[in-house]
Design a protein around this motif. Structure first.
Motif, short mmCIF file in Angstrom:
data_model
loop_
_atom_site.label_atom_id
_atom_site.label_comp_id
_atom_site.label_asym_id
_atom_site.label_seq_id
_atom_site.Cartn_x
_atom_site.Cartn_y
_atom_site.Cartn_z
N ASP A 26 0.85 -1.20 0.00
CA ASP A 26 0.00 0.00 0.00
C ASP A 26 0.88 1.24 0.00
N TYR A 27 0.52 2.15 -0.88
CA TYR A 27 1.32 3.36 -1.08
C TYR A 27 0.63 4.59 -0.52
N ALA A 28 -0.70 4.60 -0.53
CA ALA A 28 -1.45 5.75 -0.03
C ALA A 28 -2.87 5.30 0.28
N GLN A 29 -3.47 5.95 1.27
CA GLN A 29 -4.88 5.71 1.56
C GLN A 29 -5.70 6.98 1.32
N GLU A 30 -5.04 8.11 1.24
CA GLU A 30 -5.72 9.39 1.00
C GLU A 30 -5.00 10.13 -0.12
N PRO A 31 -5.64 10.79 -1.02
CA PRO A 31 -7.08 10.94 -1.11
C PRO A 31 -7.78 9.71 -1.67
N MET A 32 -7.01 8.77 -2.19
CA MET A 32 -7.58 7.49 -2.62
C MET A 32 -6.58 6.39 -2.31
N VAL A 33 -7.08 5.18 -2.26
CA VAL A 33 -6.22 4.03 -1.98
C VAL A 33 -5.38 3.72 -3.22
N LEU A 34 -4.08 3.63 -3.03
CA LEU A 34 -3.17 3.22 -4.09
C LEU A 34 -2.36 2.05 -3.56
N ALA A 35 -2.44 0.92 -4.24
CA ALA A 35 -1.75 -0.28 -3.76
C ALA A 35 -1.55 -1.26 -4.90
N ASP A 36 -0.60 -2.14 -4.69
CA ASP A 36 -0.42 -3.30 -5.56
C ASP A 36 -0.72 -4.54 -4.74
N LEU A 37 -1.43 -5.48 -5.33
CA LEU A 37 -1.65 -6.79 -4.73
C LEU A 37 -0.87 -7.78 -5.56
N VAL A 38 -0.08 -8.62 -4.89
CA VAL A 38 0.71 -9.63 -5.57
C VAL A 38 0.25 -10.99 -5.05
N LEU A 39 -0.26 -11.80 -5.96
CA LEU A 39 -0.74 -13.12 -5.59
C LEU A 39 0.21 -14.19 -6.10
N CYS A 40 0.49 -15.16 -5.26
CA CYS A 40 1.40 -16.25 -5.61
C CYS A 40 0.55 -17.45 -6.05
N ALA A 41 0.45 -17.64 -7.36
CA ALA A 41 -0.44 -18.65 -7.94
C ALA A 41 -0.24 -20.05 -7.35
N PRO A 42 0.99 -20.56 -7.22
CA PRO A 42 1.15 -21.91 -6.68
C PRO A 42 0.60 -22.05 -5.25
N VAL A 43 0.78 -21.02 -4.44
CA VAL A 43 0.27 -21.06 -3.07
C VAL A 43 -1.25 -21.00 -3.07
N VAL A 44 -1.81 -20.10 -3.88
CA VAL A 44 -3.27 -19.96 -3.95
C VAL A 44 -3.89 -21.27 -4.42
N GLU A 45 -3.32 -21.88 -5.44
CA GLU A 45 -3.85 -23.14 -5.97
C GLU A 45 -3.76 -24.25 -4.93
N SER A 46 -2.65 -24.35 -4.24
CA SER A 46 -2.48 -25.37 -3.21
C SER A 46 -3.49 -25.18 -2.07
N GLU A 47 -3.66 -23.94 -1.64
CA GLU A 47 -4.62 -23.66 -0.57
C GLU A 47 -6.05 -24.00 -1.00
N ALA A 48 -6.41 -23.63 -2.20
CA ALA A 48 -7.77 -23.92 -2.69
C ALA A 48 -8.03 -25.42 -2.70
N ARG A 49 -7.06 -26.17 -3.18
CA ARG A 49 -7.20 -27.64 -3.17
C ARG A 49 -7.37 -28.16 -1.75
N ALA A 50 -6.50 -27.71 -0.84
CA ALA A 50 -6.54 -28.17 0.55
C ALA A 50 -7.85 -27.80 1.23
N LEU A 51 -8.41 -26.65 0.87
CA LEU A 51 -9.66 -26.20 1.46
C LEU A 51 -10.89 -26.76 0.76
#
Length: 107
Positions: A26-51
């Motif tokens: 997150d870079y700023a919350q005012e006057p608007m939210v500015l952020a990058d989200l970084v998702l790790c596909a192998p982890v997300v896929e593994s978690e989805a399977r496990a869940l």
């Protein structure tokens, strides 16, 4: 992103030496939210399977989770903060027609 990239980012920015599912820069919350989200596909896929969750639903949860972090929500400071953040995630996801991600979780 690969698990190696996810691990390096998590290690370099959070000092935790493992690949995590989502990182919020997150870079700023005012006057608007500015952020990058970084998702790790192998982890997300593994978690989805496990869940036993559909992959798209788990991605949706993590995007909501990361976006709330960008807005200043936190779940690591206190149990009360964690409960509030989880309640907000559940509210958003249920509003999108998705299941409550914490419905069957003890955390």
């Amino acid at each position: 992103m690969s698990s190696d990239e996810g691990r390096a980012l998590n290690r370099d920015y959070r000092h935790k030496d493992y690949a995590t599912n989502v990182l919020t820069f997150d870079y700023a919350q005012e006057p608007m939210v500015l952020a990058d989200l970084v998702l790790c596909a192998p982890v997300v896929e593994s978690e989805a399977r496990a869940l036993g969750k559909p992959l798209a639903e788990h991605y949706a949860h993590l995007i909501v989770h990361g976006t709330l972090h960008a807005q200043g929500w936190d779940h690591e400071t206190s149990e009360a903060d964690a409960e509030a953040m989880e309640a907000r995630e559940s509210e958003i996801l249920c509003g999108l027609g998705l299941e409550d991600p914490y419905q069957h979780s003890d955390r």
